[in-house]
Scaffold this motif. Structure first.
Motif, mmCIF file in Angstrom:
data_model
loop_
_atom_site.group_PDB
_atom_site.id
_atom_site.type_symbol
_atom_site.label_atom_id
_atom_site.label_comp_id
_atom_site.label_asym_id
_atom_site.label_seq_id
_atom_site.Cartn_x
_atom_site.Cartn_y
_atom_site.Cartn_z
ATOM 1 N N PHE A 58 0.797 -1.044 -0.004
ATOM 2 C CA PHE A 58 0.112 0.073 -0.146
ATOM 3 C C PHE A 58 1.001 1.184 -0.011
ATOM 4 O O PHE A 58 0.546 2.386 -0.702
ATOM 5 C CB PHE A 58 -1.017 -0.153 1.367
ATOM 6 N N GLU A 59 1.783 1.187 0.997
ATOM 7 C CA GLU A 59 2.782 2.265 1.017
ATOM 8 C C GLU A 59 3.684 2.522 -0.647
ATOM 9 O O GLU A 59 3.649 3.745 -0.887
ATOM 10 C CB GLU A 59 3.786 2.364 2.049
ATOM 11 N N THR A 60 3.909 1.739 -1.124
ATOM 12 C CA THR A 60 4.361 1.697 -2.328
ATOM 13 C C THR A 60 3.475 2.505 -3.373
ATOM 14 O O THR A 60 3.980 3.307 -4.148
ATOM 15 C CB THR A 60 5.102 0.282 -3.013
ATOM 16 N N ALA A 61 2.206 1.777 -3.284
ATOM 17 C CA ALA A 61 1.210 2.423 -4.365
ATOM 18 C C ALA A 61 1.145 3.872 -4.145
ATOM 19 O O ALA A 61 1.204 4.480 -4.919
ATOM 20 C CB ALA A 61 -0.007 1.571 -4.209
ATOM 21 N N GLN A 62 1.204 4.286 -2.668
ATOM 22 C CA GLN A 62 0.770 5.707 -2.488
ATOM 23 C C GLN A 62 2.138 6.598 -2.831
ATOM 24 O O GLN A 62 1.902 7.770 -3.426
ATOM 25 C CB GLN A 62 0.653 5.873 -0.780
ATOM 26 N N PHE A 63 3.341 5.957 -2.773
ATOM 27 C CA PHE A 63 4.438 6.807 -3.299
ATOM 28 C C PHE A 63 4.390 7.060 -4.780
ATOM 29 O O PHE A 63 4.759 7.930 -5.211
ATOM 30 C CB PHE A 63 5.739 5.996 -2.928
ATOM 31 N N PHE A 64 4.146 6.088 -5.491
ATOM 32 C CA PHE A 64 3.799 6.145 -6.888
ATOM 33 C C PHE A 64 2.847 7.209 -7.385
ATOM 34 O O PHE A 64 3.007 8.142 -8.065
ATOM 35 C CB PHE A 64 3.619 4.814 -7.605
#
Length: 237
Positions: free
Chosen positions: A71-77
């Motif tokens: 989830f954090e990776t998706a938000q970073f993107f």
């Protein structure tokens, strides 16, 4: 991507690599794969370290940690990578895919040295020529997978195939053993061995290996070059 990742790391906004509990880490080696049709892209999150396959409480903690990281990776993107401002998660793998895990104590255990040095065995089932081996410095002609790696030591009436067979796990070495094309061959060879053992009325460890090898050759298995097959007595020359 490197400036974006560095800035996020320095501010504490997002860490592409982090320790989730002692000696267990998560990292994002491939930030995307694709794009595929219809605007879909894929990614992979890795987890490694002191993971205990028999500790279900630890698995529950790690499953939670890796889903948070997804989830954090998706938000970073969404925040920082051009073209991802409206991206969202469509699907996440339902469970861990593992490259390691327990295996039998076989009559022979394939080692990384066997894979890299192109080992040969008289009870070869197939020559493992997975493309990963030359890339990692291994012998370009591959290495033999011996029938004995399917036989549990001291236990009759059983064959262990797939990742339960006897080979040492160390990540990618020998990565070719756990690779899907190799395990497909291993499964077919194990099934053929089981059928022949039943037909001949013998325990798997007493099966005539040459008979099995001839059958595998008829099915298109690669057991070696012609001179090697002649050495094994599998050809007329």
């Amino acid at each position: 991507m490197i400036p974006l990742l560095r800035r996020a790391w320095e501010t504490g906004e997002y860490y592409y690599l982090k320790t989730v509990e002692p000696h267990v880490h998560i990292n994002t080696p491939n930030l995307w794969k694709g794009p595929y049709e219809s605007g879909l892209v894929g990614s992979r999150i890795n987890m490694g370290g002191a993971i205990r396959r028999d500790d279900m409480k630890q698995h529950a903690r790690l499953e939670t940690a890796i889903r948070i990281h997804v989830f954090e990776t998706a938000q970073f993107f969404r925040r920082h990578v051009p073209g991802f401002d409206r991206a969202y998660l469509l699907i996440v793998a339902p469970y861990f895919g593992s490259r390691g895990g327990p295996h039998i104590d076989g009559e022979y255990t394939i080692t990384p040295e066997d894979a890299f040095n192109g080992a040969k065995f008289d009870d070869v089932l197939y020559r493992n020529t997975h493309a990963a081996q030359p890339h990692y410095g291994g012998e370009a002609s591959g290495f033999d997978t011996p029938y004995r790696s399917l036989l549990p030591r001291g236990l009759d009436g059983l064959l262990a195939t797939g990742r339960a067979s006897a080979y040492i796990r160390r990540g990618h070495d020998p990565g070719a053993t756990r690779a899907r094309p190799a395990l497909m061959q291993l499964g077919e060879a194990a099934g053929a061995a089981a059928a022949l053992a039943v037909r001949d009325g013998v325990a798997p460890r007493h099966l005539d290996v040459r008979r099995l090898q001839r059958h595998l050759l008829q099915q298109g298995f690669h057991l070696g070059e012609p001179d090697r097959l002649a050495q094994l007595g599998l050809t007329d020359s």
